[in-house]
Scaffold this active site. Structure first.
Site, short mmCIF file in Angstrom:
data_model
loop_
_atom_site.label_atom_id
_atom_site.label_comp_id
_atom_site.label_asym_id
_atom_site.label_seq_id
_atom_site.Cartn_x
_atom_site.Cartn_y
_atom_site.Cartn_z
N ARG A 53 0.72 -1.68 -0.38
CA ARG A 53 0.24 -0.16 -0.03
C ARG A 53 0.90 1.53 0.54
O ARG A 53 0.76 2.23 -1.13
CB ARG A 53 -0.96 0.43 1.05
N THR A 54 1.42 1.37 0.99
CA THR A 54 2.46 2.81 0.78
C THR A 54 3.14 2.69 -0.34
O THR A 54 3.48 3.59 -0.82
CB THR A 54 3.52 2.85 2.28
N LYS A 83 26.69 -4.00 -0.88
CA LYS A 83 27.65 -3.40 -0.93
C LYS A 83 28.49 -2.66 0.32
O LYS A 83 29.34 -2.62 0.18
CB LYS A 83 28.30 -2.64 -2.57
N ARG A 104 11.26 3.47 3.55
CA ARG A 104 10.74 2.47 4.86
C ARG A 104 12.29 2.26 5.45
O ARG A 104 12.88 1.66 4.11
CB ARG A 104 9.51 1.27 4.21
N HIS A 132 4.91 5.23 12.01
CA HIS A 132 4.32 5.62 9.98
C HIS A 132 3.31 6.54 9.88
O HIS A 132 2.58 6.15 10.14
CB HIS A 132 3.69 4.13 10.46
N1 CP Z 1 -0.40 0.10 5.72
C1 CP Z 1 0.69 0.63 5.38
O1 CP Z 1 2.15 0.31 5.52
O2 CP Z 1 0.65 -1.65 4.20
P1 CP Z 1 1.88 -1.56 3.52
O3 CP Z 1 3.09 -2.57 4.21
O4 CP Z 1 1.23 -2.67 2.09
O5 CP Z 1 2.39 -0.46 2.72
#
Ligand code: CP
Length: 308
Positions: A53-54, A83, A104, A132
């Protein structure tokens, strides 16, 4: 007000949230009007942990605003991290190629670290067990759309509250609102952290901890389920926690008609609803929630990167 780095959800004031919600609504109802607003801009998505999603919603958001995307999926293996390149060096380099970096990473604090080495905005898309913040933004947008506001709510936060960064970020955001009551429901070994409790106390958000889900369901405006984060805990902790709290047809039936079931997704067996129920029952809001991620992230990118 233009936002710079997005590292933690506390950065979103009520005013900023309201402005982003309005922009998200405007984009949703008039997408053509926004289709070239970020023409010529480049977004880099740098993901050291898996995501559906993100990453994809940020990339879609940028493209729908007329911008371009450069991306390294699985950066742990397919970037020069393998590396031995430091995150500092990677960020310095990518900041020269892009106008904004969505990152991320598996280490808490990595987004803060990246922001110190970047001359372009960094958006934290999840840093280990940390935060998040754009998930909290889309969660707040969803609650606002579905319930009509973010004050005076009974909110049940359920599941792995020790390692789930979405719950942490949402709690930080709820500290900005009034008269909410949070019930934390988790396995004994995966309780919400003391830092979150202290933050809520400081911001006068009332909360309690419970070992049972069922009695809380009928009085909750929001039931926010989360998955046990198997990848962040020991096998022993996972075995102790799995299968404790689930929502099936019976539990969904206990919810008030105007309450909503949220989940940041992906879900595993903590949600036991059939696809038909998910589609038919308006209380099941988690797919609308993930769709809202697109519009809220479009609003955010517009705020951060638009020249107007
Ligand atoms: N909710 C969320 O962060 O989903 P993903 O891990 O798929 O990005």
């Amino acid at each position: 007000m233009k936002l710079e780095n997005i590292i933690e959800s506390q950065q979103f004031t009520r005013e900023i949230l309201n402005s982003l919600f309005l922009d998200a609504e405007s984009i949703r109802s008039n997408p053509e009007e926004y289709s070239d607003r970020l023409k010529g801009k480049i977004l880099a998505t740098l993901f050291y942990e898996p995501s559906t999603r993100t990453r994809l919603s940020f990339e879609s958001a940028m493209m729908r605003l007329g911008g371009n995307v450069i991306s390294t999926e699985n950066a742990r293996e397919f970037s020069s991290a393998i590396k031995g390149e430091s995150i500092e060096d990677s960020i310095r380099v990518i900041a020269d190629y892009a106008d904004c970096i969505v990152m991320r990473h598996y280490e808490e604090g990595s987004a803060t670290k990246a922001s110190k080495f970047s001359n372009k905005p960094i958006i934290n898309a999840g840093d280990g067990k940390g935060q998040h913040p754009t998930q909290a933004l889309l969660d707040a947008y969803t609650i606002n759309r579905e319930i009509g506001g973010l004050d005076g709510l009974n909110i049940a936060l359920v599941g792995d509250l020790a390692s789930g960064r979405t719950v942490r970020s949402l709690c930080y955001l709820l500290g900005k609102f009034q008269n909410n009551f949070i019930t934390f429901i988790s396995p004994e070994n995966l309780r919400i952290g003391e830092d979150i409790k202290r933050y809520l106390e400081k911001h006068r958000v009332r909360f309690t901890e419970m070992d049972y889900l069922e009695p809380v369901i009928p009085t909750s405006d929001i039931v926010y389920m989360t998955r046990i984060q198997k990848e962040r805990i020991s096998i022993e902790d996972y075995e102790m926690a799995r299968g404790k709290f689930n929502i099936g047809e019976r539990e969904l039936g206990m919810m008030q008609s105007n309450s909503r079931l949220l989940h940041p997704l992906p879900h595993t067996d903590e949600i036991k609803l059939s696809p038909e129920t998910e589609q038919r029952d308006a209380r099941v809001a988690y797919f609308r929630q993930s769709e809202n991620g697109l519009y809220s992230r479009m609003a955010l990118l517009l705020n951060m990167l638009s020249n107007k």
